[in-house]
Design an enzyme around this catalytic site. Structure first.
Site, PDB file in Angstrom:
ATOM      1  N   TYR A  64       0.845  -1.194   0.000  1.00 29.90           N
ATOM      2  CA  TYR A  64       0.000   0.000   0.000  1.00 29.90           C
ATOM      3  C   TYR A  64       0.882   1.246   0.000  1.00 29.90           C
ATOM      4  O   TYR A  64       1.473   1.602   1.019  1.00 29.90           O
ATOM      5  CB  TYR A  64      -0.949  -0.003   1.201  1.00 29.90           C
ATOM      6  CG  TYR A  64      -1.878  -1.204   1.267  1.00 29.90           C
ATOM      7  CD1 TYR A  64      -2.157  -1.968   0.132  1.00 29.90           C
ATOM      8  CD2 TYR A  64      -2.496  -1.576   2.462  1.00 29.90           C
ATOM      9  CE1 TYR A  64      -3.005  -3.064   0.188  1.00 29.90           C
ATOM     10  CE2 TYR A  64      -3.353  -2.671   2.521  1.00 29.90           C
ATOM     11  CZ  TYR A  64      -3.590  -3.412   1.381  1.00 29.90           C
ATOM     12  OH  TYR A  64      -4.443  -4.493   1.440  1.00 29.90           O
ATOM     13  N   PHE A 213     -13.162  -5.003   1.091  1.00 28.33           N
ATOM     14  CA  PHE A 213     -14.201  -4.219   0.413  1.00 28.33           C
ATOM     15  C   PHE A 213     -15.574  -4.415   1.083  1.00 28.33           C
ATOM     16  O   PHE A 213     -16.588  -4.624   0.401  1.00 28.33           O
ATOM     17  CB  PHE A 213     -14.297  -4.571  -1.086  1.00 28.33           C
ATOM     18  CG  PHE A 213     -13.099  -4.173  -1.907  1.00 28.33           C
ATOM     19  CD1 PHE A 213     -12.193  -3.223  -1.458  1.00 28.33           C
ATOM     20  CD2 PHE A 213     -12.871  -4.760  -3.160  1.00 28.33           C
ATOM     21  CE1 PHE A 213     -11.082  -2.859  -2.229  1.00 28.33           C
ATOM     22  CE2 PHE A 213     -11.772  -4.399  -3.937  1.00 28.33           C
ATOM     23  CZ  PHE A 213     -10.873  -3.446  -3.471  1.00 28.33           C
ATOM     24  N   PRO A 214     -15.651  -4.330   2.424  1.00 24.92           N
ATOM     25  CA  PRO A 214     -16.954  -4.533   3.085  1.00 24.92           C
ATOM     26  C   PRO A 214     -17.990  -3.474   2.690  1.00 24.92           C
ATOM     27  O   PRO A 214     -19.187  -3.718   2.760  1.00 24.92           O
ATOM     28  CB  PRO A 214     -16.610  -4.418   4.579  1.00 24.92           C
ATOM     29  CG  PRO A 214     -15.339  -3.607   4.627  1.00 24.92           C
ATOM     30  CD  PRO A 214     -14.583  -4.000   3.390  1.00 24.92           C
ATOM     31  N   LEU A 215     -17.476  -2.302   2.244  1.00 24.54           N
ATOM     32  CA  LEU A 215     -18.391  -1.230   1.824  1.00 24.54           C
ATOM     33  C   LEU A 215     -18.398  -1.081   0.304  1.00 24.54           C
ATOM     34  O   LEU A 215     -18.901  -0.096  -0.217  1.00 24.54           O
ATOM     35  CB  LEU A 215     -17.970   0.093   2.486  1.00 24.54           C
ATOM     36  CG  LEU A 215     -17.999   0.090   4.013  1.00 24.54           C
ATOM     37  CD1 LEU A 215     -17.388   1.374   4.574  1.00 24.54           C
ATOM     38  CD2 LEU A 215     -19.431  -0.082   4.513  1.00 24.54           C
TER      39      LEU A 215
HETATM   40  N1  NAP Z   1      -6.423  -8.792   0.590  1.00 22.78           N
HETATM   41  C1  NAP Z   1      -6.644  -8.016  -0.430  1.00 22.78           C
HETATM   42  O1  NAP Z   1      -6.344  -8.347  -1.580  1.00 22.78           O
HETATM   43  C2  NAP Z   1      -7.300  -6.692  -0.179  1.00 22.78           C
HETATM   44  C3  NAP Z   1      -7.823  -5.954  -1.261  1.00 22.78           C
HETATM   45  C4  NAP Z   1      -8.453  -4.741  -0.984  1.00 22.78           C
HETATM   46  C5  NAP Z   1      -8.546  -4.275   0.318  1.00 22.78           C
HETATM   47  N2  NAP Z   1      -8.021  -5.007   1.358  1.00 22.78           N
HETATM   48  C6  NAP Z   1      -8.165  -4.553   2.763  1.00 22.78           C
HETATM   49  O2  NAP Z   1      -9.529  -4.276   3.019  1.00 22.78           O
HETATM   50  C7  NAP Z   1      -9.664  -2.988   3.637  1.00 22.78           C
HETATM   51  C8  NAP Z   1     -11.015  -2.391   3.293  1.00 22.78           C
HETATM   52  O3  NAP Z   1     -11.095  -2.103   1.905  1.00 22.78           O
HETATM   53  P1  NAP Z   1     -11.287  -0.643   1.330  1.00 22.78           P
HETATM   54  O4  NAP Z   1     -10.938   0.387   2.343  1.00 22.78           O
HETATM   55  O5  NAP Z   1     -10.605  -0.579   0.022  1.00 22.78           O
HETATM   56  O6  NAP Z   1     -12.834  -0.621   0.997  1.00 22.78           O
HETATM   57  P2  NAP Z   1     -14.160  -0.413   1.895  1.00 22.78           P
HETATM   58  O7  NAP Z   1     -13.863  -0.527   3.341  1.00 22.78           O
HETATM   59  O8  NAP Z   1     -15.195  -1.299   1.302  1.00 22.78           O
HETATM   60  O9  NAP Z   1     -14.577   1.062   1.510  1.00 22.78           O
HETATM   61  C9  NAP Z   1     -13.750   2.157   1.746  1.00 22.78           C
HETATM   62  C10 NAP Z   1     -14.399   3.330   1.014  1.00 22.78           C
HETATM   63  O10 NAP Z   1     -15.642   3.635   1.648  1.00 22.78           O
HETATM   64  C11 NAP Z   1     -15.658   5.002   2.004  1.00 22.78           C
HETATM   65  N3  NAP Z   1     -16.335   5.128   3.298  1.00 22.78           N
HETATM   66  C12 NAP Z   1     -16.005   4.523   4.460  1.00 22.78           C
HETATM   67  N4  NAP Z   1     -16.855   4.872   5.445  1.00 22.78           N
HETATM   68  C13 NAP Z   1     -17.730   5.735   4.893  1.00 22.78           C
HETATM   69  C14 NAP Z   1     -18.849   6.451   5.394  1.00 22.78           C
HETATM   70  N5  NAP Z   1     -19.224   6.339   6.664  1.00 22.78           N
HETATM   71  N6  NAP Z   1     -19.525   7.257   4.542  1.00 22.78           N
HETATM   72  C15 NAP Z   1     -19.156   7.384   3.254  1.00 22.78           C
HETATM   73  N7  NAP Z   1     -18.102   6.736   2.712  1.00 22.78           N
HETATM   74  C16 NAP Z   1     -17.391   5.912   3.531  1.00 22.78           C
HETATM   75  C17 NAP Z   1     -14.219   5.443   2.113  1.00 22.78           C
HETATM   76  O11 NAP Z   1     -14.126   6.814   1.807  1.00 22.78           O
HETATM   77  P3  NAP Z   1     -13.613   7.869   2.919  1.00 22.78           P
HETATM   78  O12 NAP Z   1     -12.147   7.670   3.033  1.00 22.78           O
HETATM   79  O13 NAP Z   1     -14.007   9.176   2.336  1.00 22.78           O
HETATM   80  O14 NAP Z   1     -14.350   7.562   4.182  1.00 22.78           O
HETATM   81  C18 NAP Z   1     -13.546   4.567   1.055  1.00 22.78           C
HETATM   82  O15 NAP Z   1     -13.608   5.191  -0.198  1.00 22.78           O
HETATM   83  C19 NAP Z   1      -8.483  -2.210   3.080  1.00 22.78           C
HETATM   84  O16 NAP Z   1      -8.148  -1.129   3.891  1.00 22.78           O
HETATM   85  C20 NAP Z   1      -7.391  -3.270   3.056  1.00 22.78           C
HETATM   86  O17 NAP Z   1      -6.782  -3.315   4.332  1.00 22.78           O
HETATM   87  C21 NAP Z   1      -7.423  -6.202   1.121  1.00 22.78           C
END
Ligand code: NAP
Length: 288
Positions: A64, A213-215
């Site tokens: 990252y 990607f929970p969101l």
């Molecule tokens: N193992 C793998 O291959 C892999 C791949 C991808 C991700 N991951 C892990 O999974 C974690 C989660 O994934 P992610 O962060 O990409 O996706 P996510 O948790 O599904 O979504 C994050 C997105 O949602 C927005 N968000 C969060 N809370 C919000 C709210 N209350 N209101 C409006 N928007 C909101 C964030 O924007 P804001 O910043 O503006 O809040 C960000 O753009 C990552 O941090 C990483 O550690 C692992």
């Protein structure tokens, strides 16, 4: 057993007790997870707030940024508070175009483990996930050599526990035949439920399932049923999506990402939302 006021309580991975509400640090890096954050002070503040609010599970990787997220974690949180688990992953590098080329040969994996230790300022990594497949998703291919290398590093005392990520059910089974895993980290959310069977099997065996990607990740979850349930409950769709995951199975650990302290607080409050059986039935149809 540590008590927590965070929604979902705690789960134990091996001997690591963590809050089921964790934090995913990936998007703290710059756009497309490359380079430094636009707001460095803001990124450090989110990490500190996560720990102050009681979160004990932070998910990261040297990929990252590359390196940016781990450097931020060290700057914000080192020396780490007792009980805080910084979970990292190895198996991919970054290229100049922002791609995620696989790096799973034994030499690369050893290098990545040592680099994570150095960058996070640790003598032992609590939990390392072997990241498989590619940016499009899991790919059915053998994992024995790569997982065996991490098991060796574990025997050498550099890693406490292992997991796999972006893995097929077959790869999970192949890894488990080599050595114990404490978690699987795969893409899963209300609208993407490919792993439903795997989640239940892992739950029966006491293994955590950590949906990435929970969101919805880079494209926020959108569905009329989700909006309808959220509207009825006077909540945001994000809150409903997180509450649904916590309710889906006790072995699910949340690692939602955000760059915003306000969103972090909102997500914690939202994950504690009570969903009725009727709400869940309606939500279950989204991914059905
Ligand atoms: N193992 C793998 O291959 C892999 C791949 C991808 C991700 N991951 C892990 O999974 C974690 C989660 O994934 P992610 O962060 O990409 O996706 P996510 O948790 O599904 O979504 C994050 C997105 O949602 C927005 N968000 C969060 N809370 C919000 C709210 N209350 N209101 C409006 N928007 C909101 C964030 O924007 P804001 O910043 O503006 O809040 C960000 O753009 C990552 O941090 C990483 O550690 C692992």
């Amino acid at each position: 057993m540590t008590s927590t006021s965070l929604p979902g309580g705690t789960w134990t991975m091996g001997d690591l007790e963590v809050t089921r509400f964790g934090y995913g640090a990936m998007q703290l890096a710059g756009p497309r997870v490359m380079g430094p954050p636009a707001d460095r002070a803001g990124a450090l503040a989110v990490l500190r707030e996560a720990v102050d609010l009681g979160i004990t599970h932070i998910d990261t990787s040297d990929a990252y940024g590359p390196y940016v997220t781990n450097e931020l974690i060290r700057e914000a949180l080192h020396p780490y508070r007792q009980g805080l688990r910084v979970v990292t992953k190895v198996g991919a590098n970054r290229d100049a175009q922002g791609g995620w080329p696989a790096a799973r040969d034994p030499e690369s994996l050893r290098k990545q483990v040592h680099e994570n230790l150095g960058r996070l300022g640790l003598d032992v990594l609590d939990l390392v996930n072997l990241r498989l497949g590619n940016a499009e998703g899991p790919v059915e291919e053998p994992v024995a050599e790569a997982f065996g290398t991490l098991a060796e590093l574990q025997r050498e005392g550099l890693i406490r526990h292992l997991g796999v990520s972006n893995a097929t059910a077959g790869q999970v089974a192949e890894a488990r035949a080599i050595g114990p895993i404490v978690c699987v980290q795969n893409m899963y959310n209300l609208a993407h439920r490919y792993d439903d069977t795997l989640i239940d099997e892992l739950a029966a065996d006491g293994i955590a399932y950590v949906p990435f990607f929970p969101l919805g990740g880079f494209s926020p979850l959108q569905s009329s049923a989700l909006s309808a349930v959220a509207g009825r409950l006077g909540a945001t769709p994000m809150s409903v999506a997180l509450a649904w995951l916590l309710r889906r199975s006790p072995n699910i650990l949340l690692i939602p990402g955000t760059k915003s302290v306000a969103h972090l607080r909102e997500n914690i409050a939202g994950a504690g939302l009570e969903l009725s059986a009727a709400d869940v039935t309606e939500l279950d149809r989204i991914g059905g």
